[in-house]
Design a protein around this motif. Sequence first.
Motif, PDB file in Angstrom:
ATOM      1  N   PRO A  78       0.941  -1.726   0.041  1.00 37.07           N
ATOM      2  CA  PRO A  78       0.318  -0.064   0.186  1.00 37.07           C
ATOM      3  C   PRO A  78       0.344   1.158   0.095  1.00 37.07           C
ATOM      4  O   PRO A  78       1.954   1.036   0.597  1.00 37.07           O
ATOM      5  N   ARG A  79       0.326   1.977  -0.311  1.00 34.50           N
ATOM      6  CA  ARG A  79       1.333   3.708  -0.815  1.00 34.50           C
ATOM      7  C   ARG A  79       1.025   4.371   0.155  1.00 34.50           C
ATOM      8  O   ARG A  79       1.523   5.470   1.092  1.00 34.50           O
ATOM      9  N   ASP A  80      -0.926   3.940   0.948  1.00 35.55           N
ATOM     10  CA  ASP A  80      -0.769   5.465   2.050  1.00 35.55           C
ATOM     11  C   ASP A  80      -0.522   4.462   3.620  1.00 35.55           C
ATOM     12  O   ASP A  80       0.044   3.374   3.987  1.00 35.55           O
ATOM     13  N   ARG A  94      -1.533   2.547   6.745  1.00 38.03           N
ATOM     14  CA  ARG A  94      -1.822   1.312   6.168  1.00 38.03           C
ATOM     15  C   ARG A  94      -0.395   0.438   6.444  1.00 38.03           C
ATOM     16  O   ARG A  94      -0.440  -0.731   6.279  1.00 38.03           O
ATOM     17  N   ARG A  95       0.027   0.871   5.845  1.00 38.39           N
ATOM     18  CA  ARG A  95       1.564   0.166   6.048  1.00 38.39           C
ATOM     19  C   ARG A  95       2.070  -0.139   6.941  1.00 38.39           C
ATOM     20  O   ARG A  95       2.224  -1.090   7.734  1.00 38.39           O
ATOM     21  N   GLU A 105      -0.353  -2.414   8.655  1.00 34.44           N
ATOM     22  CA  GLU A 105       0.446  -4.046   8.169  1.00 34.44           C
ATOM     23  C   GLU A 105       1.482  -4.238   9.255  1.00 34.44           C
ATOM     24  O   GLU A 105       2.189  -5.410   9.041  1.00 34.44           O
TER      25      GLU A 105
END
Length: 390
Positions: free
Chosen positions: A199-201, A204-205, A208
């Motif tokens: 993910p680029r956000d 969200r990274r 995870e």
Amino acid sequence: MDVSPALLSDDGVFAAIAEVEASLRALHVRRLRLLAEVLRRGLDADAYRRLVRADTREVKRWTAQVTLFLPSTSPTGQPLPPLHPVTGAVLEELSDGHLTELARAISLRLPDGSEEILVEAARSVEPKAVRQLADRIRDRAEQDRVDEVDEPAADPGDVLHLRDLPGGRLEFFGELSAETGARFTAMLEPLAAPRPDGPRDAARRRGEAFADLISLASRSTDLPSEAGERPHISVTIDHDTLRRGVGHALLDGDRHLSAAQARRIACDAKILPVVLGGDSEVLDLGRAKRTVSVAQRRALHARDRGCAFPGCHRPPKWCDAHHVRHWADGGSTDLSNLVLLCRTHHSLIHHSQWHITTTGGTPTFIPPRHIDPAQRPRQNLLHRPPAVAA
């Protein structure tokens, strides 16, 4: 008649940019002086706002600059100097953004001498860096006010709140102490690095990465390495401070700790104390090796505390060890020839005319003439704010 930018030489383009920016700064000072006259005469401030097509917040910001940095007149008509003459003396060298950050810094009630430090920084870095420097001076001053005897009562410790959500999900929020927060980010950052298929956000990274961290918690030997080492924390402190338990330490080269906190976490075998002045490891490898050793990287973290480029806030773990004089050109892999730079500024140094020297053990950068005709030396004050009076 203005010459088309397409007809200018490379140096001419930079000279034109510098001229335009100087004009904009002068115009802003002129705007402030006119606003000061509007206020002095008691004219309609709302009419002024409509005339300049500014919103209320802008006018409020400019009014604060007028109050703090311009001369005024007493009720009896006597001229009065600016409330803050240090900034007032260099108004035309600073942009609206810089003056906004200096006004904000004054509201923080920083220690004596802070304004001089911030003004000098504002002459060479962007407004955001001035804000960050002001915040770090404030944080250090607040740490000075913590009575180490009462420290356990002052530190709320680690707090975590949990709340069950529909579908079996879990919501949590809390607050971590400096020590726990540093441990947490030291493990999280390698897992949250951007990936081509991830993910680029950033949020969200990190989410995870946190999930990965939980799955790895019971298998700590599997935690990934970073910069050749397993996730760790470095506490930088001079030997006398560690011995006496009075003074400052730096956690991972960025956050200030009391010496008492440093003494506590130095007892943890997973903490790497970087005691300045020690000679237990060989740090200068000369021409024997091109790559930087783990010991040298620890020393660079302790010395530079992050990207050394002026105004850059990036922490050590986001930086590369750069040879000031390239190894291929005969430069040695010694601390005196190494400096920490983030990827952005590493590339900038490689492709520009900035020069790096070392002053008192601190990397100093000399800008090219098209950025500063006087080529005044600059250092990164964000990682190492000058001492100010308490």
